[in-house]
Design a protein around this motif. Structure first.
Motif, PDB file in Angstrom:
ATOM      1  N   MET A  57       0.811  -1.222   0.000  1.00  0.00           N
ATOM      2  CA  MET A  57       0.000   0.000   0.000  1.00  0.00           C
ATOM      3  C   MET A  57       0.841   1.267   0.000  1.00  0.00           C
ATOM      4  O   MET A  57       0.288   2.368   0.007  1.00  0.00           O
ATOM      5  N   GLY A  58       2.153   1.140   0.029  1.00  0.00           N
ATOM      6  CA  GLY A  58       2.993   2.325   0.093  1.00  0.00           C
ATOM      7  C   GLY A  58       3.322   2.690   1.533  1.00  0.00           C
ATOM      8  O   GLY A  58       2.858   2.062   2.490  1.00  0.00           O
ATOM      9  N   GLU A  59       4.110   3.736   1.686  1.00  0.00           N
ATOM     10  CA  GLU A  59       4.643   4.074   3.002  1.00  0.00           C
ATOM     11  C   GLU A  59       3.646   4.831   3.877  1.00  0.00           C
ATOM     12  O   GLU A  59       3.779   4.828   5.099  1.00  0.00           O
ATOM     13  N   THR A  60       2.636   5.482   3.285  1.00  0.00           N
ATOM     14  CA  THR A  60       1.767   6.363   4.063  1.00  0.00           C
ATOM     15  C   THR A  60       1.043   5.621   5.166  1.00  0.00           C
ATOM     16  O   THR A  60       1.089   6.000   6.348  1.00  0.00           O
ATOM     17  N   LEU A  61       0.322   4.547   4.795  1.00  0.00           N
ATOM     18  CA  LEU A  61      -0.440   3.808   5.793  1.00  0.00           C
ATOM     19  C   LEU A  61       0.478   3.150   6.812  1.00  0.00           C
ATOM     20  O   LEU A  61       0.155   3.102   8.006  1.00  0.00           O
ATOM     21  N   ALA A  62       1.623   2.639   6.368  1.00  0.00           N
ATOM     22  CA  ALA A  62       2.566   2.021   7.303  1.00  0.00           C
ATOM     23  C   ALA A  62       3.075   3.045   8.314  1.00  0.00           C
ATOM     24  O   ALA A  62       3.210   2.740   9.515  1.00  0.00           O
ATOM     25  N   VAL A  63       3.347   4.254   7.864  1.00  0.00           N
ATOM     26  CA  VAL A  63       3.815   5.310   8.778  1.00  0.00           C
ATOM     27  C   VAL A  63       2.711   5.680   9.766  1.00  0.00           C
ATOM     28  O   VAL A  63       2.969   5.878  10.968  1.00  0.00           O
ATOM     29  N   ILE A  64       1.465   5.768   9.290  1.00  0.00           N
ATOM     30  CA  ILE A  64       0.347   6.079  10.197  1.00  0.00           C
ATOM     31  C   ILE A  64       0.170   4.974  11.230  1.00  0.00           C
ATOM     32  O   ILE A  64      -0.069   5.246  12.420  1.00  0.00           O
ATOM     33  N   GLY A  65       0.311   3.709  10.803  1.00  0.00           N
ATOM     34  CA  GLY A  65       0.220   2.603  11.758  1.00  0.00           C
ATOM     35  C   GLY A  65       1.319   2.655  12.795  1.00  0.00           C
ATOM     36  O   GLY A  65       1.065   2.446  13.998  1.00  0.00           O
ATOM     37  N   ALA A  66       2.537   2.953  12.355  1.00  0.00           N
ATOM     38  CA  ALA A  66       3.646   3.077  13.310  1.00  0.00           C
ATOM     39  C   ALA A  66       3.438   4.265  14.235  1.00  0.00           C
ATOM     40  O   ALA A  66       3.757   4.200  15.442  1.00  0.00           O
ATOM     41  N   ALA A  67       2.888   5.365  13.711  1.00  0.00           N
ATOM     42  CA  ALA A  67       2.614   6.537  14.546  1.00  0.00           C
ATOM     43  C   ALA A  67       1.578   6.211  15.616  1.00  0.00           C
ATOM     44  O   ALA A  67       1.662   6.710  16.750  1.00  0.00           O
ATOM     45  N   ALA A  68       0.592   5.372  15.276  1.00  0.00           N
ATOM     46  CA  ALA A  68      -0.401   4.963  16.282  1.00  0.00           C
ATOM     47  C   ALA A  68       0.263   4.181  17.415  1.00  0.00           C
ATOM     48  O   ALA A  68      -0.059   4.377  18.595  1.00  0.00           O
ATOM     49  N   LEU A  69       1.203   3.325  17.062  1.00  0.00           N
ATOM     50  CA  LEU A  69       1.929   2.576  18.098  1.00  0.00           C
ATOM     51  C   LEU A  69       2.737   3.524  18.982  1.00  0.00           C
ATOM     52  O   LEU A  69       2.748   3.372  20.222  1.00  0.00           O
ATOM     53  N   MET A  70       3.398   4.498  18.366  1.00  0.00           N
ATOM     54  CA  MET A  70       4.172   5.468  19.142  1.00  0.00           C
ATOM     55  C   MET A  70       3.259   6.305  20.042  1.00  0.00           C
ATOM     56  O   MET A  70       3.623   6.642  21.174  1.00  0.00           O
ATOM     57  N   TYR A  71       2.072   6.633  19.528  1.00  0.00           N
ATOM     58  CA  TYR A  71       1.125   7.413  20.323  1.00  0.00           C
ATOM     59  C   TYR A  71       0.709   6.651  21.578  1.00  0.00           C
ATOM     60  O   TYR A  71       0.580   7.242  22.667  1.00  0.00           O
ATOM     61  N   ALA A  72       0.513   5.349  21.429  1.00  0.00           N
ATOM     62  CA  ALA A  72       0.119   4.555  22.596  1.00  0.00           C
ATOM     63  C   ALA A  72       1.239   4.478  23.638  1.00  0.00           C
ATOM     64  O   ALA A  72       0.973   4.464  24.845  1.00  0.00           O
ATOM     65  N   ILE A  73       2.477   4.453  23.186  1.00  0.00           N
ATOM     66  CA  ILE A  73       3.605   4.295  24.105  1.00  0.00           C
ATOM     67  C   ILE A  73       3.983   5.613  24.772  1.00  0.00           C
ATOM     68  O   ILE A  73       4.218   5.681  25.987  1.00  0.00           O
ATOM     69  N   PHE A  74       4.017   6.699  23.991  1.00  0.00           N
ATOM     70  CA  PHE A  74       4.530   7.976  24.501  1.00  0.00           C
ATOM     71  C   PHE A  74       3.410   8.958  24.852  1.00  0.00           C
ATOM     72  O   PHE A  74       3.624  10.174  24.838  1.00  0.00           O
ATOM     73  N   GLY A  75       2.239   8.452  25.157  1.00  0.00           N
ATOM     74  CA  GLY A  75       1.108   9.307  25.503  1.00  0.00           C
ATOM     75  C   GLY A  75       1.359  10.284  26.631  1.00  0.00           C
ATOM     76  O   GLY A  75       0.965  11.465  26.531  1.00  0.00           O
ATOM     77  N   PRO A  76       2.027   9.904  27.724  1.00  0.00           N
ATOM     78  CA  PRO A  76       2.242  10.851  28.833  1.00  0.00           C
ATOM     79  C   PRO A  76       3.102  12.055  28.458  1.00  0.00           C
ATOM     80  O   PRO A  76       3.069  13.074  29.158  1.00  0.00           O
ATOM     81  N   LEU A  77       3.857  11.964  27.377  1.00  0.00           N
ATOM     82  CA  LEU A  77       4.743  13.062  26.989  1.00  0.00           C
ATOM     83  C   LEU A  77       4.061  14.077  26.076  1.00  0.00           C
ATOM     84  O   LEU A  77       4.657  15.120  25.758  1.00  0.00           O
ATOM     85  N   LEU A  78       2.828  13.792  25.670  1.00  0.00           N
ATOM     86  CA  LEU A  78       2.133  14.659  24.713  1.00  0.00           C
ATOM     87  C   LEU A  78       1.414  15.789  25.436  1.00  0.00           C
ATOM     88  O   LEU A  78       1.039  15.660  26.611  1.00  0.00           O
ATOM     89  N   PRO A  79       1.166  16.889  24.744  1.00  0.00           N
ATOM     90  CA  PRO A  79       0.531  18.048  25.405  1.00  0.00           C
ATOM     91  C   PRO A  79      -0.992  17.979  25.352  1.00  0.00           C
ATOM     92  O   PRO A  79      -1.586  17.333  24.490  1.00  0.00           O
ATOM     93  N   GLY A  80      -1.632  18.666  26.275  1.00  0.00           N
ATOM     94  CA  GLY A  80      -3.068  18.924  26.235  1.00  0.00           C
ATOM     95  C   GLY A  80      -3.929  17.683  26.158  1.00  0.00           C
ATOM     96  O   GLY A  80      -3.671  16.665  26.831  1.00  0.00           O
ATOM     97  N   ASP A  81      -4.964  17.765  25.323  1.00  0.00           N
ATOM     98  CA  ASP A  81      -5.927  16.675  25.212  1.00  0.00           C
ATOM     99  C   ASP A  81      -5.350  15.434  24.556  1.00  0.00           C
ATOM    100  O   ASP A  81      -5.954  14.362  24.619  1.00  0.00           O
TER     101      ASP A  81
END
Length: 601
Positions: A57-81
């Motif tokens: 499918m190309g790199e776009t969806l793979a990058v979004i999937g990896a970003a979702a994994l990073m979001y789950a792991i590094f959630g406490p470091l993110l700002p605001g909502d």
């Protein structure tokens, strides 16, 4: 295959086989107590899904999937909502690999049971000659009219969309015939490719075999598939009406004629030659309407496609059917090739749905869907308060204005998401995180999902990832990006159709009454006409700039399911079109009355 592909293939297969071979051990004897080996194999499975998605499918969806994994792991470091408590890798692997809300969720389950078999049926039907039959029928129906080849492209794409929910397969199959024909009749290569790509996207909303997203929708909504294909009739009709009318206006603007008479096949000859190809499709549709499972309907469709392909050979062996096409027989070699093609076409959607499982799993784990819904509601509510405060007459109601802006925000999210992802991932993601926002505003759940689904259909013609447009540009040898932009512009005539599902859910047969349905249908058709004329800039004569703006505004007002608003907007549209027609007649009369001038030597 390179030397690295073999160990990756083994690792990908092993990560799935591990759950099957040790199912009792993992999910019965020690359920809730995973072992380190479970996490190791699960991590390998997650990596393999990302790599498979990147390759298919190309790199776009793979990058979004990896970003979702990073979001789950590094959630406490993110700002605001955006912040959340955060989850470790062990918890994340357990949720995505060993649970039913990650890789092995609804999306992948639907692909494995329903989508694969319908894709296989479409490939076999095409191999047996059904695609060419649809092109011949489309030529008979639309070939002789203004801009005939372009209209043949739209009609044949609609026919082929009935057996294939893949825009790319639709584009390549019908476009190989229609795109060169359009170019030979005066259409630019870019417009010819864009027309085919725009029309081919309708296969995902065309019953009886819709795209993979439709099967996912049946599981998410709990609506039987036989009911869903009936509900989808009006959305599909609006899609092709909008594309067909814009093509008609463009052909009128360019002064193009229809196909040559000798290039249009005779209906009797087509029917005599290919009547047997209708049998599998008729049987499958009948089974779906009789409430048999889609799985069983697809099974018998596949079996009958193979058997019926031999009817010409049998008939000719008996001294009958001499005019039938023996080349349609699915011989062992052709059958093997078709089965291989069906498997290959399923790989991309399978990998995409597995990767989308990461996003859905992270959404349920972190509550991201509720946060998105809250942002949409808060933003739309603030705009609603501001707009109603500027209304001195008190005509606007805050709830209505809030709903309107919420629809705009969700539509923008669909279009932006579709700019990087194909239709099915776009629908699944937005249905999970955006649909709850609309549901809180009182929108019926079915209308909400169709709203997201219909905008997601534009994904395959939305640059930069416009797969259908890129496939068409390869045939026409036009610039892929410009072709995608033109295809997206050709689809703007139906851009407001999803809004109609919200304001007039009767179009989806929700709370059906004859009066409401007739009003919604007429206003929808008139809105498509107004927007198409505005975007093409031509009716019977060129449309002036201020007329384009008025037609666009009137088309927007026609979405409202209100008799007074529809009547006033419809009168404005009729007045402008009549004025344009009168101007065209006046120009023609003036041109006919002017004396001819001899050209200088």
């Amino acid at each position: 295959m390179g030397w690295l592909d073999w160990p990756l293939a083994v690792a990908g297969a092993a990560s799935s086989l591990y759950l099957l071979v040790f199912f009792d051990e993992i999910f019965i004897r020690r359920v809730g107590f995973p072992q380190p080996i479970d996490y190791i194999i699960g991590m390998i499975g997650i990596i393999m899904v990302l790599e498979a998605t990147r390759r298919t499918m190309g790199e776009t969806l793979a990058v979004i999937g990896a970003a979702a994994l990073m979001y789950a792991i590094f959630g406490p470091l993110l700002p605001g909502d955006l912040a959340h408590r955060g989850y470790g890798i062990v918890r994340l692997v357990e949720h995505l690999y060993l649970g039913t809300e990650g890789i092995y969720g609804i999306a992948l389950g639907v692909v494995a049971t329903f989508v694969f078999h319908f894709v296989l049926f479409g490939v076999l039907a095409q191999a047996s000659g059904l695609g060419q039959l649809f092109i011949d029928l489309a030529s008979i129906v639309a070939g002789r009219y203004t801009g005939g080849p372009a209209k043949v492209s739209v009609v044949s794409s609609g026919f082929f969309g009935m057996i294939s929910g893949s825009p790319v397969a639709n584009t390549v199959t019908t476009g190989a015939f229609t795109i060169p024909l359009m170019i030979s009749k005066g259409f630019s290569p870019r417009f010819a490719a864009a027309t085919e790509a725009s029309a081919s996207c309708g296969g995902q909303v065309t019953p009886p075999i819709m795209g993979a997203a439709a099967f996912v929708m049946t599981e998410m909504l709990g609506v039987p598939y036989n009911e869903l294909i009936l509900i989808a009739i009006i959305p599909a009709a609006f899609h092709y009406l909008a594309t067909l009318y814009m093509v008609h206006l463009e052909a009128r603007r360019l002064g193009l004629s229809g196909m040559d008479r000798d290039a249009i096949p005779q209906f009797r000859d087509v029917l005599v030659r290919s009547w047997h190809l209708f049998i599998p499709l008729i049987v499958m549709v009948t089974m779906l309407l009789m409430k048999f499972t889609p799985f069983l309907a697809a099974f018998w469709g596949i079996v009958l496609t193979i058997l019926c392909s031999y009817i010409p050979m049998v008939m000719q062996a008996l001294g009958l059917g001499s005019r039938m096409d023996r080349a349609s027989a699915l011989t062992p070699r052709r059958l093997t090739r078709a089965l291989e093609t069906g498997a290959q076409q399923s790989i991309a959607i399978t990998a995409a749905c597995a990767c989308v499982g990461f996003i859905l799993g992270v959404t349920t784990l972190t509550g991201m869907g509720f946060k998105f819904a809250g942002v949409v509601l808060d933003s739309a509510g603030a705009l609603g308060v501001w707009i109603t405060a500027l209304d001195p007459l008190g005509v606007l109601q805050q709830n209505s204005v809030t709903l309107f802006f919420a629809l705009i925000f969700v539509a923008m999210a669909c279009i932006l998401m579709g700019a990087g992802l194909p239709t099915t991932p776009t629908y699944i993601i937005l249905a999970a995180i955006a649909a709850p926002a609309l549901q809180q505003l009182g929108v019926p759940l079915l209308a909400t999902h169709f709203f997201v689904f219909y905008y997601g259909v534009l994904a395959d013609i939305t640059p930069p990832v416009a797969l259908a447009a890129y496939a068409a540009s390869g045939i026409s040898r036009s610039d892929p990006m410009q072709t995608g932009m033109t295809a997206f512009r050709l689809s703007m005539g139906k851009a407001l159709v999803p809004m109609m599902f919200i304001y007039a859910p009767v179009l989806l047969f929700i709370d059906f009454t004859v009066y409401d349905f007739a009003l919604a249908l007429s206003s929808g058709v008139l809105s498509i006409v107004a927007l198409s004329v505005a975007y093409i800039g031509f009716f019977q004569a060129p449309v002036q700039r201020w007329e384009k703006w008025v037609l666009s505004l009137a088309g927007l007002v026609l979405v409202a399911h209100d008799l007074l608003a529809v009547g006033l907007a419809g009168a404005v549209v009729a007045a402008i079109l009549l004025r344009n027609a009168a101007r065209a007649r006046s120009d023609a009369a003036r041109a006919g009355a002017s004396p001819s001038r001899r050209a200088p030597p």
